[in-house]
Motif scaffolding. Structure first.
Motif, PDB file in Angstrom:
ATOM      1  N   VAL A 229      42.113  32.240  44.227  1.00  0.00           N
ATOM      2  CA  VAL A 229      42.442  33.413  44.340  1.00  0.00           C
ATOM      3  C   VAL A 229      43.786  34.002  43.629  1.00  0.00           C
ATOM      4  CG1 VAL A 229      44.148  35.067  46.035  1.00  0.00           C
ATOM      5  CG2 VAL A 229      42.524  33.206  47.383  1.00  0.00           C
ATOM      6  N   VAL A 230      43.516  34.946  43.006  1.00  0.00           N
ATOM      7  CA  VAL A 230      43.886  35.066  41.718  1.00  0.00           C
ATOM      8  C   VAL A 230      45.327  36.360  42.319  1.00  0.00           C
ATOM      9  CG1 VAL A 230      44.038  36.394  39.881  1.00  0.00           C
ATOM     10  CG2 VAL A 230      42.300  34.831  40.295  1.00  0.00           C
ATOM     11  N   VAL A 231      46.634  35.973  42.091  1.00  0.00           N
ATOM     12  CA  VAL A 231      47.385  36.499  42.838  1.00  0.00           C
ATOM     13  C   VAL A 231      48.687  37.349  41.817  1.00  0.00           C
ATOM     14  CG1 VAL A 231      49.797  36.389  44.319  1.00  0.00           C
ATOM     15  CG2 VAL A 231      47.760  34.630  44.871  1.00  0.00           C
ATOM     16  N   PRO A 232      48.835  38.160  42.528  1.00  0.00           N
ATOM     17  CA  PRO A 232      49.826  39.691  42.098  1.00  0.00           C
ATOM     18  C   PRO A 232      51.290  38.698  41.416  1.00  0.00           C
ATOM     19  CG  PRO A 232      49.524  41.148  42.828  1.00  0.00           C
ATOM     20  CD  PRO A 232      48.399  39.372  43.327  1.00  0.00           C
ATOM     21  N   VAL A 233      51.698  39.146  40.076  1.00  0.00           N
ATOM     22  CA  VAL A 233      53.209  38.681  40.445  1.00  0.00           C
ATOM     23  C   VAL A 233      54.241  39.894  39.863  1.00  0.00           C
ATOM     24  CG1 VAL A 233      54.863  37.566  38.967  1.00  0.00           C
ATOM     25  CG2 VAL A 233      52.771  37.043  39.774  1.00  0.00           C
ATOM     26  N   PRO A 234      54.446  41.028  40.994  1.00  0.00           N
ATOM     27  CA  PRO A 234      54.682  41.759  40.560  1.00  0.00           C
ATOM     28  C   PRO A 234      55.858  42.213  39.951  1.00  0.00           C
ATOM     29  CG  PRO A 234      54.468  42.038  43.002  1.00  0.00           C
ATOM     30  CD  PRO A 234      54.412  40.401  42.324  1.00  0.00           C
TER      31      PRO A 234
ATOM     32  N   ASP B  25      56.684  41.601  36.371  1.00  0.00           N
ATOM     33  CA  ASP B  25      56.379  41.429  35.233  1.00  0.00           C
ATOM     34  C   ASP B  25      54.571  41.484  35.365  1.00  0.00           C
ATOM     35  OD1 ASP B  25      55.471  38.784  35.678  1.00  0.00           O
ATOM     36  OD2 ASP B  25      56.397  37.353  34.962  1.00  0.00           O
ATOM     37  N   LYS B  26      53.544  41.678  36.249  1.00  0.00           N
ATOM     38  CA  LYS B  26      52.739  42.288  35.759  1.00  0.00           C
ATOM     39  C   LYS B  26      51.779  40.985  35.062  1.00  0.00           C
ATOM     40  CE  LYS B  26      54.195  47.288  35.091  1.00  0.00           C
ATOM     41  NZ  LYS B  26      54.055  48.438  34.243  1.00  0.00           N
ATOM     42  N   ARG B  27      52.024  39.871  35.381  1.00  0.00           N
ATOM     43  CA  ARG B  27      50.962  38.838  35.426  1.00  0.00           C
ATOM     44  C   ARG B  27      50.474  38.466  36.574  1.00  0.00           C
ATOM     45  NH1 ARG B  27      53.359  33.953  33.265  1.00  0.00           N
ATOM     46  NH2 ARG B  27      51.780  33.610  32.817  1.00  0.00           N
ATOM     47  N   SER B  28      49.870  37.704  36.624  1.00  0.00           N
ATOM     48  CA  SER B  28      48.850  36.649  37.897  1.00  0.00           C
ATOM     49  C   SER B  28      49.470  35.283  37.766  1.00  0.00           C
ATOM     50  CB  SER B  28      47.689  37.270  38.282  1.00  0.00           C
ATOM     51  OG  SER B  28      47.393  38.651  38.045  1.00  0.00           O
ATOM     52  N   ILE B  29      49.366  35.322  39.001  1.00  0.00           N
ATOM     53  CA  ILE B  29      48.913  33.071  38.977  1.00  0.00           C
ATOM     54  C   ILE B  29      47.572  32.843  40.037  1.00  0.00           C
ATOM     55  CG2 ILE B  29      51.723  33.095  38.826  1.00  0.00           C
ATOM     56  CD1 ILE B  29      51.825  32.776  41.911  1.00  0.00           C
ATOM     57  N   PHE B  30      47.655  31.832  39.775  1.00  0.00           N
ATOM     58  CA  PHE B  30      46.086  31.120  40.281  1.00  0.00           C
ATOM     59  C   PHE B  30      46.456  30.025  41.022  1.00  0.00           C
ATOM     60  CE2 PHE B  30      44.662  30.695  35.717  1.00  0.00           C
ATOM     61  CZ  PHE B  30      43.207  31.799  35.792  1.00  0.00           C
TER      62      PHE B  30
ATOM     63  N   ARG C  13      58.416  32.942  44.391  1.00  0.00           N
ATOM     64  CA  ARG C  13      58.467  34.378  44.920  1.00  0.00           C
ATOM     65  C   ARG C  13      57.245  34.979  44.499  1.00  0.00           C
ATOM     66  NH1 ARG C  13      62.613  33.481  41.213  1.00  0.00           N
ATOM     67  NH2 ARG C  13      61.537  34.086  39.850  1.00  0.00           N
ATOM     68  N   ALA C  14      56.787  34.875  43.579  1.00  0.00           N
ATOM     69  CA  ALA C  14      55.331  35.857  43.385  1.00  0.00           C
ATOM     70  C   ALA C  14      54.100  35.028  44.909  1.00  0.00           C
ATOM     71  CB  ALA C  14      54.827  34.525  42.280  1.00  0.00           C
ATOM     72  N   MET C  15      54.447  33.974  45.532  1.00  0.00           N
ATOM     73  CA  MET C  15      53.808  33.711  46.279  1.00  0.00           C
ATOM     74  C   MET C  15      53.761  34.530  47.010  1.00  0.00           C
ATOM     75  SD  MET C  15      50.558  32.224  45.989  1.00  0.00           S
ATOM     76  CE  MET C  15      50.671  31.913  47.276  1.00  0.00           C
TER      77      MET C  15
END
Length: 556
Positions: free
Chosen positions: A273-278, A280-285, A321-323
């Motif tokens: 799943v590619v999850v957005p990081v609000p 800094d407008k990036r994503s994590i796997f 935090r991102a998750m």
């Protein structure tokens, strides 16, 4: 016992006695790729690695063989095209190690309604990825409903889930891929490949051309006679260049990427799943790996020790935090069972650019003394990087021809299709164990199957809760040039990444298991165990993670 062509003592002897066309410095994926490309062209090839194969960045990646969706946003179309073409080459040359992996991009909104502009942008990106080369995998992306997206990851917030996109890439165990390339170069093509042999000097003739390289192999100094030297040392490339130029060229800008591992049950994703990081407008796997899921990566400037990058409390907190922004059941530091940090050897460009924006394209250059340096790039494009590097060597030597590695299958690939078609019965092992071994060793799993038939006790678990069996540790010591406990638990298996504390708890047992093959005394075993547990404890403390209940028992 040792695999012919992959014996360290024999390799050290050959380094001292023979003359080579090329000596490669660095045993990461790029270096072993250069060694295989050169050896397969008929060049007399040596490779030296200061520590262990893939002990640097090449065992600490996101373990994905992909084009990289975000590079399309940076308009790196050629890089994505090349990476997706190389993904397909790897699916042919290493089918046992590289597997197709579906990816979900969930569309999360504030009110559950999809923003039309976002939908168009995502749809366009998906089509661009397919047309750039993603379609080579045989499947088009598709848009799926919120219900379908939730089915793939039930912990997503259903009230904010508007829809999802499904596309396909591939996954590989980076350390095992690196080792397979190294063993293919040595066993199948005659390269002399050795770990724990660090470069300490370069020698030049009267004209200033490099004619030899000195390495320190555990106190034994060896002079390697060679017609060319390739610097494939990754983030350490400038150190090698200093030996040639007499000054620090300062061309590498390290970027740190970190990952954390948590029990799969905390996430319950059946695909990546590619999850957005609000923020800094990036994503994590978020990638499933057996009974665990790993989460990453970050991409930040790094100015610490190149030899010991660590996950810091801030790194771990960022990923949590991102998750948790995209989870209905938050996770915490207490859920983290493994971490890893790696450094990407990015080529310096504009000083103000973010590391996330720097190109992943590679660069190959030759110094006045003849040192050939290859930097940049990514795991997926290692073969292309290697081919470009050896082309430069061939130009200088006037022989060697064109790269052949597009069709050179890696160790374990030949016969893989038979094992896959006939299933577990081919190995005579229980189905789950047979599938596990085949996915890591390919057709070479037959050797481990024979070991298990001779000694069924080797079928017991190496580390409780993980799929590895004791025979794999013995195989690593006998056939894969493992020289330390960390080699076995961190790279030949991935126990340290997946279950850090559990691996430390059984460190003494594993060390005693491999001691006979490595010639270790009781004192050697004690030293290896103490070093491994100390390293695990330092890793946990560096990340600010809660003290493990095992700490008192293992003395970490």
């Amino acid at each position: 016992m040792s695999a012919h062509g992959f014996d360290r003592a024999d390799a050290l002897r050959r380094l001292a006695e023979e003359t080579f066309d090329v000596c490669v410095v660095g045993g990461g994926i790029t270096g072993v790729g250069v060694a295989l490309d050169a050896a397969s062209r008929g060049l007399r090839t040596a490779l030296v690695e200061r520590d262990d194969f893939a002990s640097g960045t090449s065992s600490k990646s996101s373990k994905l063989v992909h084009g990289g969706l975000r590079y399309l946003q940076q308009r790196e179309f050629r890089l994505v095209y090349e990476a997706l073409a190389e993904r397909q080459v790897l699916r042919h040359t290493a089918p046992h190690l590289v597997r197709v992996l579906p990816f979900l991009i969930p569309v999360l909104t504030r009110d559950g309604l999809m923003n039309a502009k976002l939908a168009r942008a995502l749809g366009s990106a998906m089509w661009m990825y397919d047309l750039t080369g993603g379609l080579r995998i045989g499947k088009l992306h598709k848009r799926i409903s919120a219900d379908q997206a939730e089915a793939h990851m039930p912990t997503l917030p259903r009230d904010r889930l508007a829809a999802g996109y499904l596309y396909y890439d591939a996954q590989a165990d980076d350390a095992r891929l690196t080792l397979a390339v190294a063993r293919t170069a040595a066993i199948d093509h005659g390269a002399v490949v050795v770990n724990r042999a660090g470069l300490v000097g370069l020698h030049k003739d009267a004209s200033g051309a490099i004619v030899a390289a000195d390495v320190d192999a555990g106190g034994e100094r060896i002079r390697i006679r060679t017609r060319s030297v390739v610097n494939a040392a990754g983030v350490w490339a400038d150190r090698v260049r200093t030996l040639d130029e007499g000054r620090d060229p300062d061309t590498i800008r390290p970027a740190k990427g970190i990952h954390i591992t948590v029990p799969w049950q905390r996430i319950r994703n059946d695909i990546a799943v590619v999850v957005p990081v609000p923020s800094d407008k990036r994503s994590i796997f978020v990638v499933p790996w057996g009974d665990l899921t790993y989460i990453g990566t970050t991409d930040t400037d790094y100015d610490g020790s190149l030899d010991d990058p660590q996950c810091t409390p801030d790194d771990v907190a960022y990923l949590l935090r991102a998750m948790n922004h995209s989870l209905t059941e938050p996770i915490s530091e207490a859920d983290v069972v493994g971490t890893w940090a790696g450094l990407r050897p990015l080529v310096k460009s504009a000083a103000t650019a973010k590391t996330a924006d720097l190109s992943r394209r590679h660069a190959v250059s030759r110094s006045a003394g003849g040192l050939i340096t290859v930097t940049g790039g990514k795991l997926t494009t290692y073969r292309r990087m290697a081919a470009d590097t050896v082309d430069l060597i061939v130009d200088g030597l006037g022989r060697g021809g064109r790269s052949r590695t597009r069709k050179v299958r890696l160790r374990g690939a030949e016969g893989w299709e038979t094992i896959e078609a006939e299933g577990p019965s081919r190995l005579g092992l229980p189905p789950d164990l047979a599938r596990h071994l085949a996915s890591r060793y390919g057709s070479e799993a037959r050797v481990i199957a024979a070991m298990l038939q001779a000694d069924p006790a080797l079928g017991a678990a190496l580390v409780p809760g993980l799929p590895y069996v004791r025979a794999e540790a013995v195989y690593a010591a006998r056939y894969e040039m493992s020289g330390s406990l960390d080699d076995v638990l961190s790279r030949r298996t991935r126990a340290r990444l997946l279950a850090r504390d559990a691996s430390a708890a059984v460190a003494d047992d594993v060390a005693r298991l491999i001691a006979p093959d490595l010639g270790w005394s009781d004192a050697d075993v004690a030293r290896e165990v103490a070093a491994y547990r100390a390293s695990v404890g330092a890793e946990r403390r560096a990340g600010g993670l809660p003290e493990s209940a095992l700490d008192a028992a293992i003395g970490a």
